[in-house]
Design a protein around this motif. Structure first.
Motif, PDB file in Angstrom:
ATOM      1  N   LYS A 184       0.818  -1.226   0.000  1.00 29.44           N
ATOM      2  CA  LYS A 184       0.000   0.000   0.000  1.00 29.44           C
ATOM      3  C   LYS A 184       0.846   1.269   0.000  1.00 29.44           C
ATOM      4  O   LYS A 184       0.604   2.167  -0.788  1.00 29.44           O
ATOM      5  CB  LYS A 184      -0.912   0.042   1.234  1.00 29.44           C
ATOM      6  CG  LYS A 184      -1.990  -1.005   1.281  1.00 29.44           C
ATOM      7  CD  LYS A 184      -2.772  -0.922   2.579  1.00 29.44           C
ATOM      8  CE  LYS A 184      -2.043  -1.531   3.752  1.00 29.44           C
ATOM      9  NZ  LYS A 184      -1.334  -0.676   4.661  1.00 29.44           N
ATOM     10  N   ASP A 229      -3.988   5.513   3.964  1.00 29.80           N
ATOM     11  CA  ASP A 229      -3.518   4.144   4.150  1.00 29.80           C
ATOM     12  C   ASP A 229      -4.355   3.519   5.271  1.00 29.80           C
ATOM     13  O   ASP A 229      -4.117   3.804   6.444  1.00 29.80           O
ATOM     14  CB  ASP A 229      -2.027   4.212   4.528  1.00 29.80           C
ATOM     15  CG  ASP A 229      -1.350   2.862   4.505  1.00 29.80           C
ATOM     16  OD1 ASP A 229      -2.053   1.840   4.613  1.00 29.80           O
ATOM     17  OD2 ASP A 229      -0.116   2.834   4.399  1.00 29.80           O
ATOM     18  N   LEU A 252       0.220  -0.969  18.264  1.00 33.20           N
ATOM     19  CA  LEU A 252       1.185  -1.863  17.609  1.00 33.20           C
ATOM     20  C   LEU A 252       2.215  -2.442  18.585  1.00 33.20           C
ATOM     21  O   LEU A 252       2.969  -3.350  18.218  1.00 33.20           O
ATOM     22  CB  LEU A 252       1.902  -1.133  16.466  1.00 33.20           C
ATOM     23  CG  LEU A 252       1.007  -0.572  15.352  1.00 33.20           C
ATOM     24  CD1 LEU A 252       1.835  -0.069  14.192  1.00 33.20           C
ATOM     25  CD2 LEU A 252      -0.004  -1.608  14.851  1.00 33.20           C
ATOM     26  N   ASP A 295       5.318  -5.982  14.298  1.00 30.94           N
ATOM     27  CA  ASP A 295       4.440  -5.382  15.310  1.00 30.94           C
ATOM     28  C   ASP A 295       3.429  -6.408  15.825  1.00 30.94           C
ATOM     29  O   ASP A 295       3.434  -7.579  15.434  1.00 30.94           O
ATOM     30  CB  ASP A 295       3.794  -4.083  14.787  1.00 30.94           C
ATOM     31  CG  ASP A 295       2.785  -4.316  13.679  1.00 30.94           C
ATOM     32  OD1 ASP A 295       2.099  -5.358  13.702  1.00 30.94           O
ATOM     33  OD2 ASP A 295       2.663  -3.448  12.797  1.00 30.94           O
ATOM     34  N   TYR A 348      -8.849   2.057  17.862  1.00 33.68           N
ATOM     35  CA  TYR A 348      -8.888   2.398  16.427  1.00 33.68           C
ATOM     36  C   TYR A 348      -9.951   3.459  16.164  1.00 33.68           C
ATOM     37  O   TYR A 348      -9.744   4.390  15.382  1.00 33.68           O
ATOM     38  CB  TYR A 348      -9.152   1.155  15.556  1.00 33.68           C
ATOM     39  CG  TYR A 348      -7.906   0.333  15.331  1.00 33.68           C
ATOM     40  CD1 TYR A 348      -6.862   0.843  14.573  1.00 33.68           C
ATOM     41  CD2 TYR A 348      -7.757  -0.925  15.881  1.00 33.68           C
ATOM     42  CE1 TYR A 348      -5.698   0.114  14.372  1.00 33.68           C
ATOM     43  CE2 TYR A 348      -6.602  -1.661  15.690  1.00 33.68           C
ATOM     44  CZ  TYR A 348      -5.578  -1.131  14.929  1.00 33.68           C
ATOM     45  OH  TYR A 348      -4.426  -1.843  14.740  1.00 33.68           O
ATOM     46  N   THR A 350     -11.063  -2.114  10.008  1.00 34.15           N
ATOM     47  CA  THR A 350     -11.735  -2.540  11.243  1.00 34.15           C
ATOM     48  C   THR A 350     -12.661  -3.724  10.954  1.00 34.15           C
ATOM     49  O   THR A 350     -12.716  -4.690  11.714  1.00 34.15           O
ATOM     50  CB  THR A 350     -12.534  -1.361  11.847  1.00 34.15           C
ATOM     51  OG1 THR A 350     -11.622  -0.290  12.086  1.00 34.15           O
ATOM     52  CG2 THR A 350     -13.196  -1.751  13.149  1.00 34.15           C
ATOM     53  N   GLU A 374      -3.941   5.381   8.879  1.00 28.34           N
ATOM     54  CA  GLU A 374      -4.601   4.946  10.115  1.00 28.34           C
ATOM     55  C   GLU A 374      -3.977   3.632  10.585  1.00 28.34           C
ATOM     56  O   GLU A 374      -3.673   2.785   9.745  1.00 28.34           O
ATOM     57  CB  GLU A 374      -6.090   4.735   9.869  1.00 28.34           C
ATOM     58  CG  GLU A 374      -6.811   6.032   9.657  1.00 28.34           C
ATOM     59  CD  GLU A 374      -8.285   5.967  10.070  1.00 28.34           C
ATOM     60  OE1 GLU A 374      -8.737   4.892  10.491  1.00 28.34           O
ATOM     61  OE2 GLU A 374      -8.936   6.993   9.966  1.00 28.34           O
ATOM     62  N   PRO A 375      -3.858   3.408  11.885  1.00 24.65           N
ATOM     63  CA  PRO A 375      -4.092   4.426  12.885  1.00 24.65           C
ATOM     64  C   PRO A 375      -3.004   5.485  12.790  1.00 24.65           C
ATOM     65  O   PRO A 375      -1.853   5.154  12.519  1.00 24.65           O
ATOM     66  CB  PRO A 375      -4.019   3.657  14.204  1.00 24.65           C
ATOM     67  CG  PRO A 375      -3.172   2.473  13.910  1.00 24.65           C
ATOM     68  CD  PRO A 375      -3.422   2.125  12.479  1.00 24.65           C
ATOM     69  N   PHE A 412       0.387  -7.025  15.272  1.00 28.16           N
ATOM     70  CA  PHE A 412      -0.448  -7.710  14.278  1.00 28.16           C
ATOM     71  C   PHE A 412       0.378  -8.622  13.384  1.00 28.16           C
ATOM     72  O   PHE A 412      -0.037  -9.721  13.042  1.00 28.16           O
ATOM     73  CB  PHE A 412      -1.202  -6.684  13.425  1.00 28.16           C
ATOM     74  CG  PHE A 412      -2.292  -6.022  14.195  1.00 28.16           C
ATOM     75  CD1 PHE A 412      -3.567  -6.549  14.193  1.00 28.16           C
ATOM     76  CD2 PHE A 412      -2.037  -4.903  14.966  1.00 28.16           C
ATOM     77  CE1 PHE A 412      -4.576  -5.964  14.936  1.00 28.16           C
ATOM     78  CE2 PHE A 412      -3.039  -4.313  15.708  1.00 28.16           C
ATOM     79  CZ  PHE A 412      -4.309  -4.836  15.693  1.00 28.16           C
ATOM     80  N   TYR A 418     -10.091  -6.726  10.294  1.00 28.41           N
ATOM     81  CA  TYR A 418      -9.242  -7.166  11.424  1.00 28.41           C
ATOM     82  C   TYR A 418     -10.067  -7.435  12.690  1.00 28.41           C
ATOM     83  O   TYR A 418      -9.972  -8.493  13.284  1.00 28.41           O
ATOM     84  CB  TYR A 418      -8.149  -6.126  11.734  1.00 28.41           C
ATOM     85  CG  TYR A 418      -6.977  -6.166  10.779  1.00 28.41           C
ATOM     86  CD1 TYR A 418      -7.067  -5.557   9.524  1.00 28.41           C
ATOM     87  CD2 TYR A 418      -5.791  -6.807  11.104  1.00 28.41           C
ATOM     88  CE1 TYR A 418      -5.997  -5.582   8.637  1.00 28.41           C
ATOM     89  CE2 TYR A 418      -4.711  -6.835  10.215  1.00 28.41           C
ATOM     90  CZ  TYR A 418      -4.821  -6.222   8.997  1.00 28.41           C
ATOM     91  OH  TYR A 418      -3.765  -6.255   8.118  1.00 28.41           O
ATOM     92  N   GLN A 419     -10.848  -6.404  13.116  1.00 30.99           N
ATOM     93  CA  GLN A 419     -11.583  -6.594  14.378  1.00 30.99           C
ATOM     94  C   GLN A 419     -12.856  -7.421  14.144  1.00 30.99           C
ATOM     95  O   GLN A 419     -13.312  -8.120  15.039  1.00 30.99           O
ATOM     96  CB  GLN A 419     -11.935  -5.233  15.009  1.00 30.99           C
ATOM     97  CG  GLN A 419     -10.762  -4.556  15.732  1.00 30.99           C
ATOM     98  CD  GLN A 419      -9.641  -4.140  14.804  1.00 30.99           C
ATOM     99  OE1 GLN A 419      -9.874  -3.441  13.810  1.00 30.99           O
ATOM    100  NE2 GLN A 419      -8.422  -4.576  15.087  1.00 30.99           N
TER     101      GLN A 419
HETATM  102  P1  TMP Z   1      -0.198  -0.610   8.876  1.00 31.06           P
HETATM  103  O1  TMP Z   1       0.891  -1.548   9.304  1.00 31.06           O
HETATM  104  O2  TMP Z   1      -0.785  -0.921   7.567  1.00 31.06           O
HETATM  105  O3  TMP Z   1       0.166   0.825   9.049  1.00 31.06           O
HETATM  106  O4  TMP Z   1      -1.438  -0.856   9.907  1.00 31.06           O
HETATM  107  C1  TMP Z   1      -1.281  -1.003  11.250  1.00 31.06           C
HETATM  108  C2  TMP Z   1      -1.930  -2.256  11.752  1.00 31.06           C
HETATM  109  O5  TMP Z   1      -3.215  -1.945  12.316  1.00 31.06           O
HETATM  110  C3  TMP Z   1      -2.187  -3.323  10.711  1.00 31.06           C
HETATM  111  O6  TMP Z   1      -1.747  -4.558  11.271  1.00 31.06           O
HETATM  112  C4  TMP Z   1      -3.671  -3.368  10.550  1.00 31.06           C
HETATM  113  C5  TMP Z   1      -4.194  -2.880  11.876  1.00 31.06           C
HETATM  114  N1  TMP Z   1      -5.498  -2.209  11.824  1.00 31.06           N
HETATM  115  C6  TMP Z   1      -6.605  -2.795  12.453  1.00 31.06           C
HETATM  116  O7  TMP Z   1      -6.495  -3.886  13.003  1.00 31.06           O
HETATM  117  N2  TMP Z   1      -7.791  -2.127  12.443  1.00 31.06           N
HETATM  118  C7  TMP Z   1      -7.944  -0.893  11.876  1.00 31.06           C
HETATM  119  O8  TMP Z   1      -9.047  -0.316  11.898  1.00 31.06           O
HETATM  120  C8  TMP Z   1      -6.785  -0.288  11.240  1.00 31.06           C
HETATM  121  C9  TMP Z   1      -6.904   1.070  10.603  1.00 31.06           C
HETATM  122  C10 TMP Z   1      -5.591  -0.987  11.231  1.00 31.06           C
END
Ligand code: TMP
Length: 212
Positions: free
Chosen positions: A16, A95, A54, A160, A70, A101, A39-40, A162, A104-105
């Motif tokens: 991305k 991004d 993270l 991180d 979030y 959400t 985001e976040p 995630f 992931y959530q």
């Molecule tokens: P990034 O690594 O793409 O910057 O995103 C940060 C992490 O946050 C990525 O693992 C996805 C997670 N995420 C969620 O779980 N829920 C959300 O609403 C957002 C925006 C990101």
């Protein structure tokens, strides 16, 4: 004057940020005013919340805590950055946003859709992107790219909170995203993230020019 709010989504390592950078330059060269954000994050408060979200120390964070953090970051982001930029006719390249959400959530952490909807309404007043680019690739490919990357915060863990999740978590995220794209094909455009960087950019630019 109303701008365009364009979001980028995908699993970890889907490319991305590279594509946002290339697209921002492409649009600026054509005379558009472009705001790139993430985001976040995207605001001082949001960037602090990002560090909490993270941080690999917080292994016991509950899914609902995660959801609300979030949402808090997003609420501030919409008020401070997205809505003002949209009102002044800018193109916002963001991004991740609310589809993350849902994937992931919702799909991966199993929070019920009715709660996600209520929180989204509260945090954003139901603001939706005008266009969403979903960069799709197999989970193994995305995670391999992430392993090769430098850590975002020097000195902290390379992966991180995630990125350290297991493959089946990321598979649920991927399927969650594909389900959104199936439900909203007008807004969400799926692009193969395995193609060559410039070929991907051309496809994205084509979708973006369609709405400008
Ligand atoms: P990034 O690594 O793409 O910057 O995103 C940060 C992490 O946050 C990525 O693992 C996805 C997670 N995420 C969620 O779980 N829920 C959300 O609403 C957002 C925006 C990101």
């Amino acid at each position: 004057m109303t701008g365009q709010f364009i979001t980028f989504e995908g699993i970890e390592g889907s490319g991305k940020s590279t594509q946002i950078r290339i697209l921002a330059d492409y649009l600026k060269l054509r005379g558009h005013e472009v705001v790139t954000t993430r985001e976040p994050g995207g605001t001082p408060i949001g960037e602090k919340i990002r560090r909490v979200l993270l941080n690999t120390e917080f292994k016991n964070m509950t899914p609902v805590t995660e959801l609300l953090l979030y949402a808090a970051a997003r609420c501030q982001h919409v008020q401070e950055v997205i809505a003002p930029a949209k009102e002044t006719g800018k193109i916002i390249l963001c991004d991740r946003y609310s589809d993350a959400t849902t994937a992931y959530q919702g799909a991966a952490r199993h929070i019920d859709a009715k709660f996600l909807k209520a929180v989204h309404q509260l945090a954003t007043g139901n603001l939706k992107p005008d266009l969403t680019i979903l960069l799709d690739c197999p989970v193994e490919m995305g995670l391999q790219r992430v392993q090769e990357r430098e850590p975002e915060i020097p000195g902290l863990a390379n992966l991180d909170r995630f990125e350290q999740e297991k493959i089946d978590f990321h598979e649920r995220v991927r399927q969650g995203y594909l389900k959104i794209a199936k439900t909203e094909p007008q807004r969400v455009k799926v692009i193969d993230a395995l193609a060559e960087v410039h070929a991907i950019h051309e496809k994205i630019a084509e979708e973006v020019m369609r709405i400008l």
